[in-house]
Design a protein around this motif. Structure first.
Motif, PDB file in Angstrom:
ATOM      1  N   UNK A   1       0.825  -1.204   0.000  1.00 21.62           N
ATOM      2  CA  UNK A   1       0.000   0.000   0.000  1.00 21.62           C
ATOM      3  C   UNK A   1       0.864   1.261   0.000  1.00 21.62           C
ATOM      4  N   UNK A   2       0.231   2.374  -0.285  1.00 22.54           N
ATOM      5  CA  UNK A   2       0.926   3.660  -0.234  1.00 22.54           C
ATOM      6  C   UNK A   2       1.398   3.949   1.186  1.00 22.54           C
ATOM      7  N   UNK A   3       0.612   3.549   2.175  1.00 19.19           N
ATOM      8  CA  UNK A   3       1.000   3.758   3.570  1.00 19.19           C
ATOM      9  C   UNK A   3       2.299   3.027   3.894  1.00 19.19           C
ATOM     10  N   UNK A   4       2.418   1.786   3.422  1.00 18.19           N
ATOM     11  CA  UNK A   4       3.645   1.020   3.654  1.00 18.19           C
ATOM     12  C   UNK A   4       4.832   1.688   2.974  1.00 18.19           C
ATOM     13  N   UNK A   5       4.639   2.098   1.736  1.00 18.10           N
ATOM     14  CA  UNK A   5       5.728   2.740   0.992  1.00 18.10           C
ATOM     15  C   UNK A   5       6.120   4.077   1.622  1.00 18.10           C
TER      16      UNK A   5
END
Length: 265
Positions: free
Chosen positions: A166-170
């Motif tokens: 996800x964008x949050x992880x990245x």
């Protein structure tokens, strides 16, 4: 792991590629020779002269083990970025026009289905910590719930807590790397750990995410569970397939754009 010489400890991890279009019964027969040897990864250790390079830059003081582990992860992902080069991305996005055995030219699209490896290799692929707080490469179930393995609740939790690119992880990884590379914090500094430790993440960008993320490809989905991993545990094995898009068979002028360049799969 492949031992390169009879003397010494030089080792490399081989990468083998299988085409999922071919029958699984044929792929399981070594005599069919359907396994393609694609690459070798230098992952067992960093290059011999790397420590000398680090000592020179650090004034003779050797950094901590987390630093070298970080470099180890960076090296592995850098090698995958070389494999997932612009030619492969072009083929992945736009396909390759090839003449099939029936004489018809079709546009084929390479796809990656599974990445089979043992746990230490999966840790490198998934960019997580080895036996960290959330040790599974496919989900974020904490270590204190591992005893629920094979129970009904475990199956449900694996689905709910599945890892996703996800964008949050990245963003977490980007923020951690900014602390390390721009503000000069050490790899395992508390400021870095507060961003990553909860989900056993590491401050390394994933090559699959970087090169294929914009296509919707999620590298966590390619990692097969251990019960499905029946290949040689000392190798990396990719199972891919070539898809045929009948609607994209001809170009606007009615001709086939046959590109004679060699593409990597």
């Amino acid at each position: 792991m492949t031992q390169l010489t009879s003397f010494g400890d030089a080792k490399l991890w081989p990468l083998y590629v299988f085409f999922g279009n071919q029958s699984k019964y044929k792929r399981a027969q070594p005599s069919a020779h359907l396994c393609s040897h694609a690459a070798y990864f230098q992952t067992a250790s960093l290059p011999d002269n790397f420590k000398d390079f680090v000592l020179e830059l650090s004034g003779g003081k050797l950094p901590s083990d987390p630093f070298f582990m970080h470099c180890h992860r960076e090296l592995f992902q850098a090698q995958w970025q070389e494999i997932l080069d612009d030619e492969f991305i072009r083929a992945y996005e736009h396909g390759i026009v090839l003449t099939c055995p029936d004489g018809i030219e079709r546009r084929l699209f390479p796809r990656i289905f599974t990445y089979s490896a043992d746990y230490p290799e999966k840790v490198l692929i998934a960019n997580i910590r080895n036996l960290g707080a959330c040790p599974c490469p496919r989900c974020i179930i904490p270590k204190d719930r591992v005893h629920n393995l094979a129970m009904e609740r475990d199956t449900l939790q694996r689905q709910i807590l599945a890892r996703k690119d996800t964008k949050e992880r990245r963003d977490k990884i980007t923020a951690a790397r900014r602390l390390i590379y721009e503000q000069h914090y050490v790899v395992d500094a508390p400021q870095v750990e507060v961003l990553l430790k909860e989900e056993s993440l590491v401050p390394t960008k994933n090559a699959f995410s970087k090169r294929l993320g914009h296509t919707g490809f999620d590298f966590f989905d390619e990692l097969v569970s251990d019960e499905d991993d029946s290949t040689d545990s000392d190798s990396n094995d990719l199972v891919g397939a070539m898809y045929y898009d009948s609607e994209d068979d001809q170009l606007e002028d009615g001709t086939e754009d046959f590109d004679s360049e060699n593409y990597k799969f």
